[in-house]
Design a protein around this motif. Structure first.
Motif, PDB file in Angstrom:
ATOM      1  N   GLN A  63       0.695  -1.193   0.108  1.00 22.82           N
ATOM      2  CA  GLN A  63      -0.027   0.091  -0.104  1.00 22.82           C
ATOM      3  C   GLN A  63       0.641   1.139  -0.325  1.00 22.82           C
ATOM      4  O   GLN A  63       0.619   2.114  -0.758  1.00 22.82           O
ATOM      5  CB  GLN A  63      -1.057  -0.014   1.242  1.00 22.82           C
ATOM      6  CG  GLN A  63      -2.269  -1.084   1.082  1.00 22.82           C
ATOM      7  CD  GLN A  63      -1.839  -2.241   1.623  1.00 22.82           C
ATOM      8  OE1 GLN A  63      -0.576  -2.587   1.620  1.00 22.82           O
ATOM      9  NE2 GLN A  63      -2.793  -2.916   2.406  1.00 22.82           N
ATOM     10  N   HIS A 124      -5.827   2.930   1.191  1.00 19.06           N
ATOM     11  CA  HIS A 124      -6.731   1.621   1.666  1.00 19.06           C
ATOM     12  C   HIS A 124      -7.725   1.479   0.943  1.00 19.06           C
ATOM     13  O   HIS A 124      -8.304   0.395   0.929  1.00 19.06           O
ATOM     14  CB  HIS A 124      -6.985   1.824   3.256  1.00 19.06           C
ATOM     15  CG  HIS A 124      -6.006   1.700   3.831  1.00 19.06           C
ATOM     16  ND1 HIS A 124      -4.986   0.907   4.410  1.00 19.06           N
ATOM     17  CD2 HIS A 124      -5.700   2.716   5.200  1.00 19.06           C
ATOM     18  CE1 HIS A 124      -4.181   1.191   5.233  1.00 19.06           C
ATOM     19  NE2 HIS A 124      -4.471   2.289   5.740  1.00 19.06           N
ATOM     20  N   ASP A 125      -8.154   2.514   0.167  1.00 15.65           N
ATOM     21  CA  ASP A 125      -9.312   2.338  -0.998  1.00 15.65           C
ATOM     22  C   ASP A 125      -8.232   1.820  -2.389  1.00 15.65           C
ATOM     23  O   ASP A 125      -8.321   2.726  -3.375  1.00 15.65           O
ATOM     24  CB  ASP A 125      -9.863   3.786  -1.252  1.00 15.65           C
ATOM     25  CG  ASP A 125     -11.008   3.573  -2.440  1.00 15.65           C
ATOM     26  OD1 ASP A 125     -11.478   2.558  -2.714  1.00 15.65           O
ATOM     27  OD2 ASP A 125     -11.288   4.825  -2.982  1.00 15.65           O
ATOM     28  N   THR A 126      -8.161   0.716  -2.336  1.00 11.73           N
ATOM     29  CA  THR A 126      -7.233   0.116  -3.377  1.00 11.73           C
ATOM     30  C   THR A 126      -7.984  -0.190  -4.734  1.00 11.73           C
ATOM     31  O   THR A 126      -7.115   0.116  -5.841  1.00 11.73           O
ATOM     32  CB  THR A 126      -6.576  -1.306  -2.754  1.00 11.73           C
ATOM     33  OG1 THR A 126      -7.658  -2.301  -2.438  1.00 11.73           O
ATOM     34  CG2 THR A 126      -5.728  -1.162  -1.552  1.00 11.73           C
ATOM     35  N   ASP A 127      -9.108  -0.313  -4.763  1.00 11.38           N
ATOM     36  CA  ASP A 127      -9.856  -0.271  -6.117  1.00 11.38           C
ATOM     37  C   ASP A 127     -10.540   1.078  -6.330  1.00 11.38           C
ATOM     38  O   ASP A 127     -11.119   0.951  -7.583  1.00 11.38           O
ATOM     39  CB  ASP A 127     -10.912  -1.221  -5.931  1.00 11.38           C
ATOM     40  CG  ASP A 127     -12.048  -0.797  -5.013  1.00 11.38           C
ATOM     41  OD1 ASP A 127     -12.017   0.186  -4.330  1.00 11.38           O
ATOM     42  OD2 ASP A 127     -12.877  -1.593  -4.696  1.00 11.38           O
ATOM     43  N   ILE A 132     -13.772   2.270   1.385  1.00 10.16           N
ATOM     44  CA  ILE A 132     -13.015   1.337   1.833  1.00 10.16           C
ATOM     45  C   ILE A 132     -13.924   0.157   2.136  1.00 10.16           C
ATOM     46  O   ILE A 132     -14.722   0.215   3.072  1.00 10.16           O
ATOM     47  CB  ILE A 132     -12.112   1.809   3.153  1.00 10.16           C
ATOM     48  CG1 ILE A 132     -11.144   3.018   2.695  1.00 10.16           C
ATOM     49  CG2 ILE A 132     -11.201   0.587   3.506  1.00 10.16           C
ATOM     50  CD1 ILE A 132     -10.337   3.594   4.010  1.00 10.16           C
ATOM     51  N   THR A 133     -13.879  -0.903   1.414  1.00 13.75           N
ATOM     52  CA  THR A 133     -14.623  -2.019   1.360  1.00 13.75           C
ATOM     53  C   THR A 133     -14.336  -2.861   2.658  1.00 13.75           C
ATOM     54  O   THR A 133     -13.400  -2.850   3.034  1.00 13.75           O
ATOM     55  CB  THR A 133     -14.726  -2.821   0.348  1.00 13.75           C
ATOM     56  OG1 THR A 133     -13.455  -3.142  -0.034  1.00 13.75           O
ATOM     57  CG2 THR A 133     -15.140  -1.713  -1.111  1.00 13.75           C
ATOM     58  N   GLU A 135     -13.604  -5.875   1.960  1.00 13.62           N
ATOM     59  CA  GLU A 135     -12.314  -6.815   1.780  1.00 13.62           C
ATOM     60  C   GLU A 135     -11.028  -5.936   2.074  1.00 13.62           C
ATOM     61  O   GLU A 135     -10.163  -6.522   2.316  1.00 13.62           O
ATOM     62  CB  GLU A 135     -12.679  -7.199   0.346  1.00 13.62           C
ATOM     63  CG  GLU A 135     -13.621  -8.266   0.246  1.00 13.62           C
ATOM     64  CD  GLU A 135     -13.345  -9.655   1.010  1.00 13.62           C
ATOM     65  OE1 GLU A 135     -12.094  -9.951   1.150  1.00 13.62           O
ATOM     66  OE2 GLU A 135     -14.116 -10.007   1.740  1.00 13.62           O
ATOM     67  N   GLU A 136     -11.058  -4.548   1.636  1.00 20.57           N
ATOM     68  CA  GLU A 136     -10.083  -3.847   1.630  1.00 20.57           C
ATOM     69  C   GLU A 136      -9.606  -3.602   3.017  1.00 20.57           C
ATOM     70  O   GLU A 136      -8.491  -3.696   3.444  1.00 20.57           O
ATOM     71  CB  GLU A 136     -10.336  -2.379   1.067  1.00 20.57           C
ATOM     72  CG  GLU A 136     -10.286  -2.609  -0.560  1.00 20.57           C
ATOM     73  CD  GLU A 136     -10.654  -1.418  -1.180  1.00 20.57           C
ATOM     74  OE1 GLU A 136     -10.618  -1.033  -2.367  1.00 20.57           O
ATOM     75  OE2 GLU A 136     -11.586  -0.598  -0.321  1.00 20.57           O
ATOM     76  N   TYR A 137     -10.441  -3.302   3.933  1.00 19.87           N
ATOM     77  CA  TYR A 137     -10.278  -3.172   5.291  1.00 19.87           C
ATOM     78  C   TYR A 137      -9.774  -4.387   6.026  1.00 19.87           C
ATOM     79  O   TYR A 137      -8.819  -4.521   6.838  1.00 19.87           O
ATOM     80  CB  TYR A 137     -11.452  -2.711   5.935  1.00 19.87           C
ATOM     81  CG  TYR A 137     -11.199  -2.215   7.494  1.00 19.87           C
ATOM     82  CD1 TYR A 137     -10.862  -1.021   7.941  1.00 19.87           C
ATOM     83  CD2 TYR A 137     -11.529  -3.079   8.465  1.00 19.87           C
ATOM     84  CE1 TYR A 137     -10.538  -0.629   9.297  1.00 19.87           C
ATOM     85  CE2 TYR A 137     -11.320  -2.747   9.915  1.00 19.87           C
ATOM     86  CZ  TYR A 137     -10.841  -1.362  10.120  1.00 19.87           C
ATOM     87  OH  TYR A 137     -10.549  -1.234  11.502  1.00 19.87           O
ATOM     88  N   HIS A 139      -8.291  -7.085   4.523  1.00 22.14           N
ATOM     89  CA  HIS A 139      -6.815  -7.216   4.169  1.00 22.14           C
ATOM     90  C   HIS A 139      -5.795  -6.560   5.024  1.00 22.14           C
ATOM     91  O   HIS A 139      -4.718  -7.189   5.168  1.00 22.14           O
ATOM     92  CB  HIS A 139      -6.796  -6.650   2.634  1.00 22.14           C
ATOM     93  CG  HIS A 139      -5.427  -7.156   2.058  1.00 22.14           C
ATOM     94  ND1 HIS A 139      -4.895  -8.178   1.989  1.00 22.14           N
ATOM     95  CD2 HIS A 139      -4.513  -5.949   1.818  1.00 22.14           C
ATOM     96  CE1 HIS A 139      -3.499  -8.097   1.396  1.00 22.14           C
ATOM     97  NE2 HIS A 139      -3.335  -6.705   1.294  1.00 22.14           N
ATOM     98  N   VAL A 140      -6.154  -5.265   5.303  1.00 26.05           N
ATOM     99  CA  VAL A 140      -4.951  -4.397   6.066  1.00 26.05           C
ATOM    100  C   VAL A 140      -5.089  -4.961   7.331  1.00 26.05           C
ATOM    101  O   VAL A 140      -3.850  -5.132   7.748  1.00 26.05           O
ATOM    102  CB  VAL A 140      -5.555  -3.051   5.902  1.00 26.05           C
ATOM    103  CG1 VAL A 140      -4.632  -2.189   7.154  1.00 26.05           C
ATOM    104  CG2 VAL A 140      -5.598  -2.411   4.686  1.00 26.05           C
TER     105      VAL A 140
END
Length: 216
Positions: A63, A124-127, A132-133, A135-137, A139-140
């Motif tokens: 990230q 963190h908003d990778t997409d 911040i979905t 799945e994203e949260y 993952h972190v």
């Protein structure tokens, strides 16, 4: 990418200083860091940042690296990733870690705080969809917990899920059984971090910084 090549002159340094808030001395030091990491090239690539030793043990290494190649962080219109960056983009991203000046007004501090939080949100908003979905949260949080060596992946996943529900409660309040929590918006993100002095925590001592600990 970027408008400056080779060694920027004094006029270009002053333009960069006005844009980023760095002193001319700091810009000179960071330009040396940039040239070291890029092997004297005019552009920097992801692989160059992945060579930083202290960054390799950071649980959110990817990230951090991606943040340097995210158009949203260049203070210009645009979104999506780029493959390489010039010194101007590198310096602009580094400016999010710039410590506050004692001479700043409260209004100026608030502008910087919001910019730092937007940078963290983008990280963190990778997409790149504005939220911040789950799945994203997840993952972190999973990466932070599982790499500590104290928790297994499944335990970390369970804690991440519980943490996301807690964040949803803080952001949206009590939800009905048929409601779906899509994710954290930037406004929710500001609410969650209200009262946390991110301005004093998110900085680097640039003048004493060694190239190898650039992102520590």
């Amino acid at each position: 990418m970027g408008g400056f090549h080779s060694v920027p002159d004094d006029h270009q340094y002053r333009i960069l200083s006005k844009k980023t808030g760095f002193s001319l001395e700091q810009i000179g030091i960071l330009h040396n860091r940039f040239k070291h990491l890029s092997h004297n090239s005019d552009t920097l690539r992801r692989d160059d940042l992945y060579t930083i030793q202290d960054l390799k043990c950071n649980p959110i290494q990817s990230q951090i690296v991606e943040a340097f190649f995210d158009r949203r962080n260049f203070q210009v219109d645009g979104e999506g990733p780029v493959q390489e960056i010039g010194f101007e983009e590198f310096l602009t991203v580094m400016s999010y870690f710039r410590p506050l000046s004692v001479h700043m007004t409260e209004e100026e501090k608030e502008v910087i705080r919001r910019a730092k939080l937007r940078f963290l949100f983008n990280m963190h908003d990778t997409d790149n969809d504005g939220t911040i979905t789950l799945e994203e949260y997840r993952h972190v949080v999973e990466e932070l917990l599982s790499r500590s060596g104290k928790l297994g992946r499944e335990t970390a996943k369970g804690i991440a899920d519980a943490a996301m529900l807690e964040v949803a409660s803080m952001s949206m309040g009590r939800m009905g059984p048929d409601e779906f929590y899509a994710g954290i918006t930037f406004e929710h993100f500001l609410k969650i971090l209200k009262g946390i002095e991110i301005e004093t925590k998110m900085h680097i001592r640039f003048l004493n910084m060694d190239t190898k600990i650039l992102c520590k």
